[in-house]
Design a protein around this motif. Sequence first.
Motif, PDB file in Angstrom:
ATOM      1  N   PRO A  27      -7.731  -2.528  12.741  1.00 59.59           N
ATOM      2  CA  PRO A  27      -7.028  -2.442  14.030  1.00 59.59           C
ATOM      3  C   PRO A  27      -5.913  -3.472  14.209  1.00 59.59           C
ATOM      4  O   PRO A  27      -5.179  -3.391  15.191  1.00 59.59           O
ATOM      5  CB  PRO A  27      -8.147  -2.684  15.048  1.00 59.59           C
ATOM      6  CG  PRO A  27      -9.163  -3.487  14.320  1.00 59.59           C
ATOM      7  CD  PRO A  27      -9.118  -3.014  12.894  1.00 59.59           C
ATOM      8  N   TRP A  28      -5.759  -4.421  13.279  1.00 59.69           N
ATOM      9  CA  TRP A  28      -4.735  -5.454  13.440  1.00 59.69           C
ATOM     10  C   TRP A  28      -3.457  -5.071  12.699  1.00 59.69           C
ATOM     11  O   TRP A  28      -3.496  -4.770  11.495  1.00 59.69           O
ATOM     12  CB  TRP A  28      -5.245  -6.800  12.935  1.00 59.69           C
ATOM     13  CG  TRP A  28      -6.309  -7.336  13.834  1.00 59.69           C
ATOM     14  CD1 TRP A  28      -6.136  -7.975  15.030  1.00 59.69           C
ATOM     15  CD2 TRP A  28      -7.723  -7.230  13.644  1.00 59.69           C
ATOM     16  NE1 TRP A  28      -7.348  -8.289  15.595  1.00 59.69           N
ATOM     17  CE2 TRP A  28      -8.345  -7.843  14.768  1.00 59.69           C
ATOM     18  CE3 TRP A  28      -8.530  -6.667  12.647  1.00 59.69           C
ATOM     19  CZ2 TRP A  28      -9.727  -7.920  14.904  1.00 59.69           C
ATOM     20  CZ3 TRP A  28      -9.901  -6.745  12.778  1.00 59.69           C
ATOM     21  CH2 TRP A  28     -10.483  -7.365  13.899  1.00 59.69           C
ATOM     22  N   PRO A  29      -2.329  -5.097  13.382  1.00 63.67           N
ATOM     23  CA  PRO A  29      -1.075  -4.715  12.722  1.00 63.67           C
ATOM     24  C   PRO A  29      -0.773  -5.532  11.468  1.00 63.67           C
ATOM     25  O   PRO A  29      -0.169  -5.015  10.527  1.00 63.67           O
ATOM     26  CB  PRO A  29      -0.024  -4.963  13.820  1.00 63.67           C
ATOM     27  CG  PRO A  29      -0.771  -4.805  15.110  1.00 63.67           C
ATOM     28  CD  PRO A  29      -2.142  -5.339  14.835  1.00 63.67           C
ATOM     29  N   ALA A  30      -1.184  -6.795  11.434  1.00 61.24           N
ATOM     30  CA  ALA A  30      -0.898  -7.628  10.261  1.00 61.24           C
ATOM     31  C   ALA A  30      -1.480  -7.041   8.994  1.00 61.24           C
ATOM     32  O   ALA A  30      -0.920  -7.216   7.902  1.00 61.24           O
ATOM     33  CB  ALA A  30      -1.433  -9.047  10.482  1.00 61.24           C
ATOM     34  N   ASN A  31      -2.603  -6.327   9.093  1.00 62.30           N
ATOM     35  CA  ASN A  31      -3.222  -5.760   7.899  1.00 62.30           C
ATOM     36  C   ASN A  31      -2.350  -4.685   7.257  1.00 62.30           C
ATOM     37  O   ASN A  31      -2.484  -4.403   6.061  1.00 62.30           O
ATOM     38  CB  ASN A  31      -4.594  -5.187   8.238  1.00 62.30           C
ATOM     39  CG  ASN A  31      -5.637  -6.276   8.403  1.00 62.30           C
ATOM     40  OD1 ASN A  31      -5.438  -7.195   9.183  1.00 62.30           O
ATOM     41  ND2 ASN A  31      -6.739  -6.186   7.670  1.00 62.30           N
ATOM     42  N   ARG A  32      -1.445  -4.091   8.038  1.00 62.06           N
ATOM     43  CA  ARG A  32      -0.555  -3.070   7.465  1.00 62.06           C
ATOM     44  C   ARG A  32       0.483  -3.700   6.548  1.00 62.06           C
ATOM     45  O   ARG A  32       1.150  -3.005   5.780  1.00 62.06           O
ATOM     46  CB  ARG A  32       0.145  -2.307   8.588  1.00 62.06           C
ATOM     47  CG  ARG A  32      -0.811  -1.608   9.546  1.00 62.06           C
ATOM     48  CD  ARG A  32      -0.063  -1.057  10.759  1.00 62.06           C
ATOM     49  NE  ARG A  32      -0.973  -0.836  11.883  1.00 62.06           N
ATOM     50  CZ  ARG A  32      -0.605  -0.815  13.155  1.00 62.06           C
ATOM     51  NH1 ARG A  32       0.679  -1.014  13.470  1.00 62.06           N
ATOM     52  NH2 ARG A  32      -1.494  -0.609  14.108  1.00 62.06           N
ATOM     53  N   LEU A  33       0.642  -5.026   6.636  1.00 60.70           N
ATOM     54  CA  LEU A  33       1.632  -5.723   5.812  1.00 60.70           C
ATOM     55  C   LEU A  33       1.053  -6.220   4.491  1.00 60.70           C
ATOM     56  O   LEU A  33       1.764  -6.823   3.691  1.00 60.70           O
ATOM     57  CB  LEU A  33       2.190  -6.933   6.587  1.00 60.70           C
ATOM     58  CG  LEU A  33       2.818  -6.637   7.948  1.00 60.70           C
ATOM     59  CD1 LEU A  33       3.177  -7.940   8.654  1.00 60.70           C
ATOM     60  CD2 LEU A  33       4.047  -5.753   7.783  1.00 60.70           C
ATOM     61  N   ALA A  34      -0.241  -5.983   4.260  1.00 60.16           N
ATOM     62  CA  ALA A  34      -0.912  -6.585   3.107  1.00 60.16           C
ATOM     63  C   ALA A  34      -0.236  -6.226   1.789  1.00 60.16           C
ATOM     64  O   ALA A  34      -0.066  -7.082   0.910  1.00 60.16           O
ATOM     65  CB  ALA A  34      -2.378  -6.171   3.086  1.00 60.16           C
ATOM     66  N   ASN A  35       0.152  -4.965   1.613  1.00 64.53           N
ATOM     67  CA  ASN A  35       0.751  -4.563   0.338  1.00 64.53           C
ATOM     68  C   ASN A  35       2.075  -5.285   0.104  1.00 64.53           C
ATOM     69  O   ASN A  35       2.343  -5.789  -0.997  1.00 64.53           O
ATOM     70  CB  ASN A  35       0.964  -3.051   0.315  1.00 64.53           C
ATOM     71  CG  ASN A  35      -0.348  -2.280   0.249  1.00 64.53           C
ATOM     72  OD1 ASN A  35      -1.399  -2.810   0.596  1.00 64.53           O
ATOM     73  ND2 ASN A  35      -0.285  -1.025  -0.179  1.00 64.53           N
ATOM     74  N   ASP A  36       2.909  -5.331   1.143  1.00 66.98           N
ATOM     75  CA  ASP A  36       4.206  -6.003   0.992  1.00 66.98           C
ATOM     76  C   ASP A  36       4.032  -7.509   0.783  1.00 66.98           C
ATOM     77  O   ASP A  36       4.814  -8.128   0.052  1.00 66.98           O
ATOM     78  CB  ASP A  36       5.079  -5.746   2.217  1.00 66.98           C
ATOM     79  CG  ASP A  36       5.586  -4.308   2.276  1.00 66.98           C
ATOM     80  OD1 ASP A  36       5.402  -3.567   1.286  1.00 66.98           O
ATOM     81  OD2 ASP A  36       6.168  -3.924   3.311  1.00 66.98           O
ATOM     82  N   ARG A  37       3.017  -8.091   1.404  1.00 67.00           N
ATOM     83  CA  ARG A  37       2.767  -9.517   1.200  1.00 67.00           C
ATOM     84  C   ARG A  37       2.265  -9.793  -0.216  1.00 67.00           C
ATOM     85  O   ARG A  37       2.618 -10.812  -0.828  1.00 67.00           O
ATOM     86  CB  ARG A  37       1.780 -10.017   2.261  1.00 67.00           C
ATOM     87  CG  ARG A  37       2.421 -10.130   3.631  1.00 67.00           C
ATOM     88  CD  ARG A  37       1.460 -10.518   4.753  1.00 67.00           C
ATOM     89  NE  ARG A  37       2.226 -10.837   5.965  1.00 67.00           N
ATOM     90  CZ  ARG A  37       1.701 -11.117   7.144  1.00 67.00           C
ATOM     91  NH1 ARG A  37       0.379 -11.126   7.297  1.00 67.00           N
ATOM     92  NH2 ARG A  37       2.478 -11.400   8.181  1.00 67.00           N
ATOM     93  N   ALA A  38       1.449  -8.920  -0.749  1.00 68.69           N
ATOM     94  CA  ALA A  38       0.986  -9.080  -2.133  1.00 68.69           C
ATOM     95  C   ALA A  38       2.134  -8.897  -3.118  1.00 68.69           C
ATOM     96  O   ALA A  38       2.239  -9.625  -4.119  1.00 68.69           O
ATOM     97  CB  ALA A  38      -0.128  -8.077  -2.428  1.00 68.69           C
ATOM     98  N   ARG A  39       3.009  -7.944  -2.831  1.00 70.50           N
ATOM     99  CA  ARG A  39       4.154  -7.709  -3.711  1.00 70.50           C
ATOM    100  C   ARG A  39       5.065  -8.945  -3.743  1.00 70.50           C
ATOM    101  O   ARG A  39       5.570  -9.342  -4.794  1.00 70.50           O
ATOM    102  CB  ARG A  39       4.914  -6.466  -3.229  1.00 70.50           C
ATOM    103  CG  ARG A  39       5.879  -5.875  -4.247  1.00 70.50           C
ATOM    104  CD  ARG A  39       6.529  -4.607  -3.705  1.00 70.50           C
ATOM    105  NE  ARG A  39       5.628  -3.464  -3.717  1.00 70.50           N
ATOM    106  CZ  ARG A  39       5.133  -2.878  -2.634  1.00 70.50           C
ATOM    107  NH1 ARG A  39       5.447  -3.337  -1.423  1.00 70.50           N
ATOM    108  NH2 ARG A  39       4.329  -1.846  -2.744  1.00 70.50           N
TER     109      ARG A  39
END
Length: 591
Positions: A27-39
């Motif tokens: 439910p947290w929007p930050a989790n949607r950024l996980a792939n881009d942050r890992a990249r």
Amino acid sequence: MTDTPLFTFAVIADTHINAEDGVSGSPWPANRLANDRARWAVAALNADTPAFVVHLGDMVHPIPTQPGYGAAAARYHEMFAGLNAPLYCLPGNHDLGDKPVDWMPAHPVTAPFLSAYEQTFGPLWQAFTHGGCRFVLHANPILGADLPQDAAQWAWLEGELAASRGERVFFLTHYPLFLTTPDEPEHYDNLAPGPRERLRALLVNQRVEAVFAAHVHTIFHTPLAPDGPMQHVIPALSAMRLDYSHLFKTPPRDWQENGRNDSAKLGYYLVDVYPQGYALRLRRSHGACLGAGEVAAPVAAVSRASLRAGALNVGVDLRQGWAEPRIIPYTGVVDEFRRKAARNDYLITALQEAGLRDLRVPLDDLTDPATQARIRDLARMGHRFQPFAFAPPDSAAQAAIAALPGALARIEVIARADRLPDMISAWRDIAGSAGVPLIASKLWTSADVQGTGAAFSHFIGHGFTAADTALLAQVHGAGAGGAVFRIAPDECPQEVIAALPESGTAVVYLTLSDLNPARINADDAAIKRRVLSALAATEAHPARPVLMIDTLEDLDRGYYPRHGLYDGQFNPRPAGLALALAAERRAALSG
């Protein structure tokens, strides 16, 4: 340690990669950024050029019971295929299932989950050698799972550590053994007491050099035993854990999603391995993202540890409580039935990052057993303490100082001018036995200042001015090896420091407050200029005085409110960033 490491490796964790970019079941929007942050992390790691990288688990966000598990794992492999260094991984609870406790919020580890992990990521446990050091990767979610792999891993681990005894061994796992004390109750973020104590005793007895863990998305540094290996719990790359936002006195800002997106705390560690010892360097990612097909902007190098020989001669006054654990509320997501205690070890991050080697603390800190133990921990990490006292030593003070060999930089005694010689006489032999300088500081209060009109404000201060020549001669004659000099808020640091004596131990006390105790100093640009001006002046002075800065963390209420080097969430303010840059430059010159 020498200034040149044998090699550097990286430890990363908690990437929580999703099956699709920009999409998450969380439910947290930050989790949607996980792939881009890992990249982005892959690009940063390629710039850092470690000898190898170890992922400490939670490679993916979907747990094995969810249909997106396989697709997320495929995305993980796709992203990390671009990593130039060899990559090793070990399982986290998202990759393998939760540890076997009936109140855990996700499905516990099972035999099919173990098979799925091995088919998807590789071996559950493994070890390898690099640069004369042994690296042992451990799958601790299976501890106590009543599966044959649990017994098999114990047999392997005991044999591996026995065969490696006498070598340098680094142990890497997912769950921390504990956060604060070895006997703390079990909660979501530690191991069950039985396997915890068995593993702790094994690692201590086999003299493992260091332990690295993850899972908590929050930094902690705790020894497994007083003289045992330090356990370093590393940050996440994806997001913060919201419950640990309670470590900080300042609430999260609106964009930080109640603490989930406190992006200044995201990143990974580079570990420099020296002929004797190792040092950590934090690569803050600040939540940086890199979309598929995008080219990463260049990243600046992370300087090597700045507390070794050649470090800045800078310290900080630890005014606020710094060693005691804080209680994390049970909030119904990962813990609901117990309180858990944790320290704010972002304080250590700040000290290390800004090159703040010397730490000023009241003598009471040394006589408190728990705080004394924490002083030993920080001394192992390169820090030195300057206890200050305003009374003659009693037996408890003498015992505390004797119990901390190598942890003290100097002892500071404070008294009114007419009592200073007697205070110095009372403390002189104790400082001599400890092998550290005794420095004197003059006490003064609002009662000593001539007021004008009806205005009056209580205050207590300490420190000499360069004009106190007669009193300085007295204290040196009484046996003091140096003195503390104050720089008032309305004084120019460069002028005050230029007038200091050119011999003896000198500590320059720089306050960041306003003259008015009712007015906040929130001018970050002016504070930065003041700190850098004082630093430049101490570096240029023939006696190389110690610059002692007041304060580390914001004082956002009470008397003399002011911004510090770090804010109330322990994220760096401009003055803290400037000090970190100065420490980097000094490290580069000394290297």
